[in-house]
Motif scaffolding. Sequence first.
Motif, PDB file in Angstrom:
ATOM      1  N   HIS A   1      -8.966  -6.720  30.548  1.00 25.98           N
ATOM      2  CA  HIS A   1      -7.713  -7.290  29.842  1.00 25.98           C
ATOM      3  C   HIS A   1      -7.846  -7.038  28.378  1.00 25.98           C
ATOM      4  CE1 HIS A   1     -10.666 -10.519  27.613  1.00 25.98           C
ATOM      5  NE2 HIS A   1     -11.645  -9.780  29.066  1.00 25.98           N
ATOM      6  N   PHE A   2      -9.392  -6.702  28.197  1.00 27.39           N
ATOM      7  CA  PHE A   2      -9.024  -6.425  26.405  1.00 27.39           C
ATOM      8  C   PHE A   2      -8.082  -4.712  26.492  1.00 27.39           C
ATOM      9  CE2 PHE A   2     -11.368  -3.822  23.260  1.00 27.39           C
ATOM     10  CZ  PHE A   2     -10.543  -4.305  22.199  1.00 27.39           C
ATOM     11  N   ILE A   3      -9.231  -3.691  27.111  1.00 28.64           N
ATOM     12  CA  ILE A   3      -8.364  -2.489  27.714  1.00 28.64           C
ATOM     13  C   ILE A   3      -6.520  -2.347  27.972  1.00 28.64           C
ATOM     14  CG2 ILE A   3      -7.910  -0.206  28.763  1.00 28.64           C
ATOM     15  CD1 ILE A   3     -10.153  -0.689  26.943  1.00 28.64           C
ATOM     16  N   ILE A   4      -6.138  -3.483  28.513  1.00 26.63           N
ATOM     17  CA  ILE A   4      -4.444  -3.490  28.724  1.00 26.63           C
ATOM     18  C   ILE A   4      -4.164  -3.993  27.176  1.00 26.63           C
ATOM     19  CG2 ILE A   4      -4.794  -5.937  29.886  1.00 26.63           C
ATOM     20  CD1 ILE A   4      -3.808  -2.907  31.608  1.00 26.63           C
ATOM     21  N   ARG A   5      -4.322  -5.055  26.770  1.00 29.67           N
ATOM     22  CA  ARG A   5      -4.129  -5.161  25.764  1.00 29.67           C
ATOM     23  C   ARG A   5      -3.732  -3.895  24.848  1.00 29.67           C
ATOM     24  NH1 ARG A   5      -7.536  -9.818  25.220  1.00 29.67           N
ATOM     25  NH2 ARG A   5      -8.789  -8.763  23.454  1.00 29.67           N
ATOM     26  N   GLY A   6      -4.361  -3.195  24.431  1.00 26.57           N
ATOM     27  CA  GLY A   6      -3.882  -1.991  24.624  1.00 26.57           C
ATOM     28  C   GLY A   6      -3.011  -1.267  24.198  1.00 26.57           C
ATOM     29  N   THR A   7      -3.502  -0.753  26.053  1.00 24.02           N
ATOM     30  CA  THR A   7      -2.354  -0.114  26.376  1.00 24.02           C
ATOM     31  C   THR A   7      -0.455  -0.542  26.196  1.00 24.02           C
ATOM     32  OG1 THR A   7      -3.478  -0.291  28.313  1.00 24.02           O
ATOM     33  CG2 THR A   7      -1.179   0.006  29.079  1.00 24.02           C
ATOM     34  N   ARG A   8      -0.558  -2.046  26.460  1.00 22.51           N
ATOM     35  CA  ARG A   8       0.443  -2.608  25.658  1.00 22.51           C
ATOM     36  C   ARG A   8       1.171  -2.260  23.977  1.00 22.51           C
ATOM     37  NH1 ARG A   8      -0.926  -8.318  28.404  1.00 22.51           N
ATOM     38  NH2 ARG A   8      -0.790  -7.896  30.653  1.00 22.51           N
ATOM     39  N   GLU A   9       0.110  -2.442  23.740  1.00 16.23           N
ATOM     40  CA  GLU A   9       0.403  -2.215  22.045  1.00 16.23           C
ATOM     41  C   GLU A   9       0.934  -1.115  21.856  1.00 16.23           C
ATOM     42  OE1 GLU A   9      -2.516  -2.137  17.770  1.00 16.23           O
ATOM     43  OE2 GLU A   9      -2.834  -3.044  18.987  1.00 16.23           O
ATOM     44  N   ASN A  10       0.475   0.471  22.198  1.00 16.16           N
ATOM     45  CA  ASN A  10       0.762   1.564  23.057  1.00 16.16           C
ATOM     46  C   ASN A  10       1.754   1.993  22.859  1.00 16.16           C
ATOM     47  OD1 ASN A  10      -1.700   2.320  21.228  1.00 16.16           O
ATOM     48  ND2 ASN A  10      -2.544   3.284  22.812  1.00 16.16           N
ATOM     49  N   LEU A  11       2.240   1.308  24.143  1.00 13.97           N
ATOM     50  CA  LEU A  11       3.503   1.779  24.640  1.00 13.97           C
ATOM     51  C   LEU A  11       4.715   1.196  23.526  1.00 13.97           C
ATOM     52  CD1 LEU A  11       2.690   0.062  28.163  1.00 13.97           C
ATOM     53  CD2 LEU A  11       3.675   2.864  27.589  1.00 13.97           C
ATOM     54  N   ALA A  12       4.414  -0.798  22.984  1.00 15.90           N
ATOM     55  CA  ALA A  12       5.111  -1.280  22.178  1.00 15.90           C
ATOM     56  C   ALA A  12       5.344   0.239  20.990  1.00 15.90           C
ATOM     57  CB  ALA A  12       4.813  -2.094  21.685  1.00 15.90           C
ATOM     58  N   HIS A  13       4.506   0.664  20.206  1.00 17.63           N
ATOM     59  CA  HIS A  13       4.347   1.895  19.547  1.00 17.63           C
ATOM     60  C   HIS A  13       4.914   2.819  19.433  1.00 17.63           C
ATOM     61  CE1 HIS A  13       2.899   3.478  15.926  1.00 17.63           C
ATOM     62  NE2 HIS A  13       2.869   4.726  16.214  1.00 17.63           N
ATOM     63  N   PHE A  14       5.184   2.615  20.499  1.00 14.97           N
ATOM     64  CA  PHE A  14       6.039   4.575  21.095  1.00 14.97           C
ATOM     65  C   PHE A  14       7.634   3.920  21.945  1.00 14.97           C
ATOM     66  CE2 PHE A  14       1.896   6.229  20.892  1.00 14.97           C
ATOM     67  CZ  PHE A  14       2.545   7.282  20.234  1.00 14.97           C
ATOM     68  N   GLU A  15       7.979   2.740  21.591  1.00 15.38           N
ATOM     69  CA  GLU A  15       8.835   1.935  22.223  1.00 15.38           C
ATOM     70  C   GLU A  15       9.450   2.228  23.272  1.00 15.38           C
ATOM     71  OE1 GLU A  15      11.875   2.713  19.087  1.00 15.38           O
ATOM     72  OE2 GLU A  15      11.149   1.612  17.541  1.00 15.38           O
ATOM     73  N   TYR A  16       8.262   2.266  24.604  1.00 14.91           N
ATOM     74  CA  TYR A  16       8.320   2.549  25.778  1.00 14.91           C
ATOM     75  C   TYR A  16       8.034   1.613  26.132  1.00 14.91           C
ATOM     76  CZ  TYR A  16       7.837   7.860  24.909  1.00 14.91           C
ATOM     77  OH  TYR A  16       8.543   9.222  24.316  1.00 14.91           O
ATOM     78  N   GLU A  17       9.051   0.955  27.517  1.00 13.10           N
ATOM     79  CA  GLU A  17       8.875  -0.177  27.976  1.00 13.10           C
ATOM     80  C   GLU A  17       8.660   0.312  30.177  1.00 13.10           C
ATOM     81  OE1 GLU A  17      11.980  -2.641  28.263  1.00 13.10           O
ATOM     82  OE2 GLU A  17      12.090  -2.401  25.490  1.00 13.10           O
ATOM     83  N   THR A  18       7.282  -0.600  30.205  1.00 20.82           N
ATOM     84  CA  THR A  18       7.330  -0.371  31.853  1.00 20.82           C
ATOM     85  C   THR A  18       6.430  -1.534  32.230  1.00 20.82           C
ATOM     86  OG1 THR A  18       6.264   0.353  33.633  1.00 20.82           O
ATOM     87  CG2 THR A  18       4.966   1.115  32.200  1.00 20.82           C
ATOM     88  N   ASP A  19       5.813  -2.031  32.917  1.00 23.85           N
ATOM     89  CA  ASP A  19       4.982  -2.959  33.795  1.00 23.85           C
ATOM     90  C   ASP A  19       3.276  -2.951  33.359  1.00 23.85           C
ATOM     91  OD1 ASP A  19       6.805  -5.395  34.204  1.00 23.85           O
ATOM     92  OD2 ASP A  19       6.493  -4.155  36.518  1.00 23.85           O
ATOM     93  N   ALA A  20       2.697  -3.335  32.596  1.00 22.36           N
ATOM     94  CA  ALA A  20       1.588  -2.319  32.185  1.00 22.36           C
ATOM     95  C   ALA A  20       0.524  -4.045  32.447  1.00 22.36           C
ATOM     96  CB  ALA A  20       0.793  -2.291  31.239  1.00 22.36           C
ATOM     97  N   VAL A  21      -0.111  -4.304  34.216  1.00 16.47           N
ATOM     98  CA  VAL A  21      -1.042  -6.316  33.693  1.00 16.47           C
ATOM     99  C   VAL A  21      -2.334  -5.438  33.843  1.00 16.47           C
ATOM    100  CG1 VAL A  21       1.314  -6.694  34.958  1.00 16.47           C
ATOM    101  CG2 VAL A  21      -0.126  -5.929  36.761  1.00 16.47           C
ATOM    102  N   CYS A  22      -2.490  -7.017  34.153  1.00 13.40           N
ATOM    103  CA  CYS A  22      -4.311  -6.329  34.184  1.00 13.40           C
ATOM    104  C   CYS A  22      -4.254  -6.948  35.873  1.00 13.40           C
ATOM    105  CB  CYS A  22      -4.623  -8.188  32.639  1.00 13.40           C
ATOM    106  SG  CYS A  22      -6.621  -8.353  33.369  1.00 13.40           S
ATOM    107  N   GLY A  23      -5.257  -6.220  36.056  1.00 11.21           N
ATOM    108  CA  GLY A  23      -5.237  -6.966  37.889  1.00 11.21           C
ATOM    109  C   GLY A  23      -6.248  -5.823  38.106  1.00 11.21           C
ATOM    110  N   ASP A  24      -6.594  -5.995  39.539  1.00 13.96           N
ATOM    111  CA  ASP A  24      -7.716  -5.083  40.713  1.00 13.96           C
ATOM    112  C   ASP A  24      -6.569  -4.432  41.222  1.00 13.96           C
ATOM    113  OD1 ASP A  24      -9.200  -4.105  42.830  1.00 13.96           O
ATOM    114  OD2 ASP A  24     -11.000  -5.136  41.426  1.00 13.96           O
ATOM    115  N   ILE A  25      -6.794  -2.809  41.315  1.00 14.08           N
ATOM    116  CA  ILE A  25      -6.617  -2.531  42.211  1.00 14.08           C
ATOM    117  C   ILE A  25      -5.784  -2.783  43.912  1.00 14.08           C
ATOM    118  CG2 ILE A  25      -8.229  -0.345  43.114  1.00 14.08           C
ATOM    119  CD1 ILE A  25      -6.079   1.937  43.108  1.00 14.08           C
ATOM    120  N   ALA A  26      -7.031  -3.785  43.696  1.00 17.43           N
ATOM    121  CA  ALA A  26      -6.795  -4.866  45.111  1.00 17.43           C
ATOM    122  C   ALA A  26      -6.200  -5.144  45.694  1.00 17.43           C
ATOM    123  CB  ALA A  26      -8.522  -5.032  45.605  1.00 17.43           C
TER     124      ALA A  26
END
Length: 315
Positions: A212-237
Motif C-alpha cells: 500500500h505504501f508503494i502504490i501511493r507512490g505510483t499514484r503520485e508519479n502518475l498524477a505528476h505526469f498527468e496520466y490516468e489509469t487504475d492503480a490499486v493495492c491488491g494481490d494478483i490472486a
Amino acid sequence: MENRNNLFVYTYGYRIEEADLCRLEMRSLFGKQSETDLLFSEIDVHPDRSPFMRERLEVLYQGERLEDILEQVKQIQLGEATFKVIFLKMNDLTAENKIDFEGQRAIERELGVYIEGEADVRKPDRVFGILTWGGRWYFGNYIKSKAVWLAHMQKPRSYSIALSTRIARAIANIAIPNPVGIKAIDPCCGIGTVLVEALSMGMNIVGRDINHFIIRGTRENLAHFEYETDAVCGDIADISDHYDVAIVDMPYNHFSNTTPEAQFSLLQHTRRIANKAVIVTADPMDELIANAGLNILDRCTTRKGSFVRQIIVCE
C-alpha cells in the motif's frame, strides 16, 4: 505525398549493455532484428516510441544514384509550405567514399534546388531526409525522436533498483508492440515506471501492487505526469478480469520476502489472467515458468550497473 514504396528506415543508438534489449524490442516491433544501427521495415512505428530509435525516414523515392533522387524530387510541390533537407549521418560508405560535412551540406542544397518550395532551415513546415545505404539512395519524410522518456526520469517517487525509464519503455513495447485493442496489466507495478511509459504511448494498461505504501507512490508519479489509469493495492490472486498481456516485474530484495513458492504462485496467476506475459526477473526462473504452464517465446538480458535482469516473453 504517399509512401509509394511502403518502406521505412529506422536509425538506432544504444549502450553496449542495452544491445540485447534493443534487439528484442526490434523483434517485437518488426518481427526481425538488425545487426547494424539501421533497420528497414514496411511496418510504421513512430520513433518517439522506442528509447533506442534516433530517426525515421519514410521513403518516398529511391535509386542507385543520387541523380536518380534529384530527378524524382522534382515531383514534390509544396505550394506555400517551407521545407528543409537533412543528410542522415548513418551510412555504410567505405573510408575512401565517405562524404564529409561540406559534401553533405552540398547534397542538401542541391536537393533543395530541385524541390518546388521555399527552404527554411530554422522552422520548416516539412523535413525531408536523404540516406545512402547498401549502394542505394533513399529520400523521404524525416522524423527525429524526441526522447519522450527523458522527461519521465524526474519522478516525485523513485527507488534505486526500479527499472530505468529506458528499460521500462522498451519492455512496454516488447509486451505491446501494437496497442490497438490490447488490454494490459502490470500486477506488480512498483512505483509505476512501466505504467508511465506505457500510458505515454497510448497503451491501455492498469496497475496493481500488494504494497500500500508503494502504490501511493505510483499514484503520485502518475498524477505528476498527468496520466490516468487504475492503480490499486491488491494481490494478483484477487484479479478476476482477463487481459491480453501482463508485464510482471518479479519482486526481489528488501522490498519483498519472495520465496520460490511465492514466485511460482505469481507465475500461475499470471497465466490465469493473461494470454501473454513479459516476465522481468533477477533470478533464474525457466523451470518455474515451465511448471506454471507458460512457454518462453523470446528473451534477453539487460544490466543496470552490476544488477542483471532477464526479460522473458511468454504465452
